[in-house]
Design a protein around this motif. Structure first.
Motif, PDB file in Angstrom:
ATOM      1  N   GLU A 183     -31.286 -41.600  -4.089  1.00  0.00           N
ATOM      2  CA  GLU A 183     -32.105 -41.373  -5.283  1.00  0.00           C
ATOM      3  C   GLU A 183     -32.119 -39.893  -5.657  1.00  0.00           C
ATOM      4  O   GLU A 183     -31.968 -39.527  -6.829  1.00  0.00           O
ATOM      5  N   VAL A 184     -32.288 -39.040  -4.652  1.00  0.00           N
ATOM      6  CA  VAL A 184     -32.252 -37.595  -4.901  1.00  0.00           C
ATOM      7  C   VAL A 184     -30.881 -37.183  -5.429  1.00  0.00           C
ATOM      8  O   VAL A 184     -30.764 -36.385  -6.372  1.00  0.00           O
ATOM      9  N   GLY A 185     -29.813 -37.736  -4.834  1.00  0.00           N
ATOM     10  CA  GLY A 185     -28.463 -37.414  -5.282  1.00  0.00           C
ATOM     11  C   GLY A 185     -28.209 -37.839  -6.712  1.00  0.00           C
ATOM     12  O   GLY A 185     -27.567 -37.113  -7.483  1.00  0.00           O
ATOM     13  N   ALA A 186     -28.729 -39.008  -7.100  1.00  0.00           N
ATOM     14  CA  ALA A 186     -28.536 -39.475  -8.470  1.00  0.00           C
ATOM     15  C   ALA A 186     -29.210 -38.539  -9.471  1.00  0.00           C
ATOM     16  O   ALA A 186     -28.637 -38.207 -10.518  1.00  0.00           O
ATOM     17  N   TRP A 187     -30.432 -38.103  -9.163  1.00  0.00           N
ATOM     18  CA  TRP A 187     -31.096 -37.146 -10.045  1.00  0.00           C
ATOM     19  C   TRP A 187     -30.336 -35.827 -10.100  1.00  0.00           C
ATOM     20  O   TRP A 187     -30.226 -35.191 -11.160  1.00  0.00           O
ATOM     21  N   LEU A 188     -29.804 -35.420  -8.959  1.00  0.00           N
ATOM     22  CA  LEU A 188     -29.000 -34.194  -8.929  1.00  0.00           C
ATOM     23  C   LEU A 188     -27.795 -34.315  -9.856  1.00  0.00           C
ATOM     24  O   LEU A 188     -27.465 -33.381 -10.604  1.00  0.00           O
ATOM     25  N   GLY A 189     -27.139 -35.465  -9.824  1.00  0.00           N
ATOM     26  CA  GLY A 189     -25.981 -35.676 -10.696  1.00  0.00           C
ATOM     27  C   GLY A 189     -26.333 -35.609 -12.168  1.00  0.00           C
ATOM     28  O   GLY A 189     -25.561 -35.083 -12.981  1.00  0.00           O
ATOM     29  N   VAL A 190     -27.510 -36.113 -12.535  1.00  0.00           N
ATOM     30  CA  VAL A 190     -27.967 -36.014 -13.929  1.00  0.00           C
ATOM     31  C   VAL A 190     -28.156 -34.552 -14.314  1.00  0.00           C
ATOM     32  O   VAL A 190     -27.741 -34.108 -15.394  1.00  0.00           O
ATOM     33  N   GLY A 191     -28.788 -33.788 -13.429  1.00  0.00           N
ATOM     34  CA  GLY A 191     -28.972 -32.362 -13.703  1.00  0.00           C
ATOM     35  C   GLY A 191     -27.658 -31.635 -13.839  1.00  0.00           C
ATOM     36  O   GLY A 191     -27.484 -30.782 -14.731  1.00  0.00           O
ATOM     37  N   ILE A 192     -26.694 -31.949 -12.981  1.00  0.00           N
ATOM     38  CA  ILE A 192     -25.383 -31.302 -13.042  1.00  0.00           C
ATOM     39  C   ILE A 192     -24.659 -31.651 -14.338  1.00  0.00           C
ATOM     40  O   ILE A 192     -24.004 -30.804 -14.951  1.00  0.00           O
ATOM     41  N   ALA A 193     -24.777 -32.898 -14.783  1.00  0.00           N
ATOM     42  CA  ALA A 193     -24.155 -33.284 -16.056  1.00  0.00           C
ATOM     43  C   ALA A 193     -24.737 -32.472 -17.217  1.00  0.00           C
ATOM     44  O   ALA A 193     -24.013 -32.052 -18.125  1.00  0.00           O
ATOM     45  N   ASN A 194     -26.055 -32.237 -17.196  1.00  0.00           N
ATOM     46  CA  ASN A 194     -26.670 -31.404 -18.226  1.00  0.00           C
ATOM     47  C   ASN A 194     -26.124 -29.975 -18.187  1.00  0.00           C
ATOM     48  O   ASN A 194     -25.860 -29.361 -19.232  1.00  0.00           O
ATOM     49  N   LEU A 195     -25.950 -29.467 -16.992  1.00  0.00           N
ATOM     50  CA  LEU A 195     -25.428 -28.105 -16.855  1.00  0.00           C
ATOM     51  C   LEU A 195     -23.973 -28.020 -17.297  1.00  0.00           C
ATOM     52  O   LEU A 195     -23.544 -27.014 -17.881  1.00  0.00           O
ATOM     53  N   ALA A 196     -23.205 -29.076 -17.019  1.00  0.00           N
ATOM     54  CA  ALA A 196     -21.807 -29.101 -17.473  1.00  0.00           C
ATOM     55  C   ALA A 196     -21.739 -29.087 -18.989  1.00  0.00           C
ATOM     56  O   ALA A 196     -20.869 -28.436 -19.590  1.00  0.00           O
ATOM     57  N   ALA A 197     -22.658 -29.792 -19.635  1.00  0.00           N
ATOM     58  CA  ALA A 197     -22.688 -29.795 -21.098  1.00  0.00           C
ATOM     59  C   ALA A 197     -22.994 -28.408 -21.649  1.00  0.00           C
ATOM     60  O   ALA A 197     -22.481 -28.010 -22.699  1.00  0.00           O
ATOM     61  N   ALA A 198     -23.832 -27.670 -20.941  1.00  0.00           N
ATOM     62  CA  ALA A 198     -24.239 -26.351 -21.427  1.00  0.00           C
ATOM     63  C   ALA A 198     -23.235 -25.256 -21.095  1.00  0.00           C
ATOM     64  O   ALA A 198     -22.974 -24.370 -21.913  1.00  0.00           O
ATOM     65  N   PHE A 199     -22.630 -25.281 -19.892  1.00  0.00           N
ATOM     66  CA  PHE A 199     -21.848 -24.142 -19.425  1.00  0.00           C
ATOM     67  C   PHE A 199     -20.377 -24.447 -19.150  1.00  0.00           C
ATOM     68  O   PHE A 199     -19.571 -23.524 -19.069  1.00  0.00           O
ATOM     69  N   ASP A 200     -20.018 -25.704 -18.928  1.00  0.00           N
ATOM     70  CA  ASP A 200     -18.627 -26.105 -18.698  1.00  0.00           C
ATOM     71  C   ASP A 200     -17.934 -25.289 -17.602  1.00  0.00           C
ATOM     72  O   ASP A 200     -16.854 -24.751 -17.802  1.00  0.00           O
ATOM     73  N   PRO A 201     -18.532 -25.188 -16.393  1.00  0.00           N
ATOM     74  CA  PRO A 201     -17.847 -24.478 -15.309  1.00  0.00           C
ATOM     75  C   PRO A 201     -16.759 -25.342 -14.692  1.00  0.00           C
ATOM     76  O   PRO A 201     -16.710 -26.562 -14.916  1.00  0.00           O
ATOM     77  N   GLY A 202     -15.916 -24.730 -13.891  1.00  0.00           N
ATOM     78  CA  GLY A 202     -14.883 -25.489 -13.199  1.00  0.00           C
ATOM     79  C   GLY A 202     -15.355 -26.080 -11.894  1.00  0.00           C
ATOM     80  O   GLY A 202     -14.717 -26.982 -11.342  1.00  0.00           O
ATOM     81  N   LEU A 203     -16.487 -25.576 -11.375  1.00  0.00           N
ATOM     82  CA  LEU A 203     -16.911 -25.961 -10.030  1.00  0.00           C
ATOM     83  C   LEU A 203     -18.425 -25.890  -9.912  1.00  0.00           C
ATOM     84  O   LEU A 203     -19.060 -24.953 -10.404  1.00  0.00           O
ATOM     85  N   PHE A 204     -19.002 -26.913  -9.254  1.00  0.00           N
ATOM     86  CA  PHE A 204     -20.401 -26.876  -8.848  1.00  0.00           C
ATOM     87  C   PHE A 204     -20.442 -26.842  -7.324  1.00  0.00           C
ATOM     88  O   PHE A 204     -19.837 -27.690  -6.666  1.00  0.00           O
ATOM     89  N   VAL A 205     -21.162 -25.883  -6.778  1.00  0.00           N
ATOM     90  CA  VAL A 205     -21.329 -25.763  -5.332  1.00  0.00           C
ATOM     91  C   VAL A 205     -22.771 -26.099  -4.994  1.00  0.00           C
ATOM     92  O   VAL A 205     -23.706 -25.527  -5.565  1.00  0.00           O
ATOM     93  N   VAL A 206     -22.967 -27.046  -4.080  1.00  0.00           N
ATOM     94  CA  VAL A 206     -24.306 -27.494  -3.706  1.00  0.00           C
ATOM     95  C   VAL A 206     -24.594 -27.027  -2.284  1.00  0.00           C
ATOM     96  O   VAL A 206     -23.874 -27.369  -1.347  1.00  0.00           O
ATOM     97  N   GLY A 207     -25.639 -26.209  -2.140  1.00  0.00           N
ATOM     98  CA  GLY A 207     -26.025 -25.688  -0.836  1.00  0.00           C
ATOM     99  C   GLY A 207     -27.488 -25.948  -0.560  1.00  0.00           C
ATOM    100  O   GLY A 207     -28.134 -26.769  -1.206  1.00  0.00           O
TER     101      GLY A 207
END
Length: 342
Positions: free
Chosen positions: A238-262
């Protein structure tokens, strides 16, 4: 060798972690203390004590601090911290007075991202976003190979994007922030609710902490999930799914080549990242018609914040030394500068 050693300090919501870091990003010695969350003076005392202890065994010339909060553009003042007592805290100058060393302060996620870009998962990637999942969610951008802090120094607070209007209350004062759904706190809330309801999952969690509900944290949930516990795995998914939604929003805004999760929650590895990747693919704007950024786990683990902070501080010190060695301005050079400005 003196120029190679810097102390990096990572101040999170629960722990102050510090280390002596060399030029290649290696941590030579580590220290850790509980974070004093209610007193800025107590945090300063903890920093000064850690620095004094490490200096007895290493010749260091600078201190870099990664702080869990909004740090101003001058990298000197913590403007606000949702999880600590800092409010317009002049941390850089206070630590400099206590230690006599060159000091730099930056957001802890900026420090972690810089470490991953310099020494870890994001080497050779010009545009990347780093998300650190701990007590909350920290974030940072590297654009064209440079940290991007924004006009006022507080870019990257992705954990406080509102994803559920009128959702769960957040320590920042808003409701429905991403970190209320995709962080260590989200795992802890779910775990404690299972305990309160008397569920078998709650009983299994309590066994891991000898019955002390206050000791429940995200790492306990991750440990159970890695052992195959279905309820712990569900909570992580469930936490991972919400994280993926947040990352998709960030991809729409910034279009980076890589997301690093720490961060500590990333210890769950694919138990967290696979549902994040699935949600990202199903939520990404323009999916199927655009390249998709990679989502990877950070390489440097819990050391990233201290390594990045130390490396930033060392870089600033070198620049300052070069600046002091510049030749003094002569009357002729002053006249040329004045004419150019005119």
């Amino acid at each position: 060798m003196a120029e190679r050693l810097s102390i990096g300090i990572d101040i999170g919501g629960t722990r102050v972690k510090a280390g002596v870091v060399d030029l290649d990003g290696r941590v030579l010695e580590r220290l850790s203390r509980a974070t004093p969350t209610t007193s800025p003076t107590a945090v300063l005392d903890a920093i000064a004590e850690i620095v004094a202890t490490l200096r007895r065994r290493h010749h260091v010339t600078s201190v870099g601090i990664g702080a869990a909060g909004f740090v101003d553009a001058t990298q000197s003042t913590v403007l606000f911290s949702p999880h600590l007592a800092w409010r317009h805290e002049p941390l850089r100058d206070a630590v400099r007075r206590r230690t006599g060393l060159s000091v730099l302060v930056d957001n802890d996620a900026n420090a972690a991202a810089w470490a991953e870009w310099r020494f870890g998962a994001a080497q050779n990637e010009e545009d990347m976003i780093c998300l650190t999942l701990g007590t909350g969610i920290g974030g940072s951008l590297v654009i064209d190979g440079r940290p991007h802090r924004g006009r006022f120094g507080i870019a990257g607070e992705f954990g406080h994007m509102i994803v559920v209007p009128d959702g769960r209350a957040c320590e920042c004062g808003n409701h429905g922030c991403l970190e209320q759904y995709a962080s260590g706190n989200a795992l802890i809330r779910d775990a404690r609710a299972a305990v309160d309801r008397g569920e078998e999952y709650g009983k299994r969690l309590l066994e891991r902490v000898d019955g002390d509900v206050e000791e429940l944290n995200g790492l306990v949930v991750c440990e159970l999930a890695r052992e195959g516990d279905e309820d712990a795995t569900r909570s992580l998914h469930e936490v991972g799914a919400w994280l993926g939604v947040g990352i998709a929003n960030l991809a729409a805004a910034f279009d980076p080549g890589l997301f690093v999760v720490g961060g500590g929650v990333s210890d769950a590895d694919d138990l967290l990242l696979e549902p994040a990747r699935d949600a990202f693919r199903h939520t990404l704007t323009g999916r199927g018609f655009r390249p998709e950024a990679l989502i990877v786990r950070a390489h440097l683990g819990n050391d990233a914040g201290m390594i990045g902070a130390a490396d930033m501080a060392r870089t600033v010190r070198r620049r300052a030394r070069r600046g002091r060695r510049r030749r003094p301005l002569t009357e002729g050079s002053l006249a040329r500068l004045s004419g150019r400005r005119a």
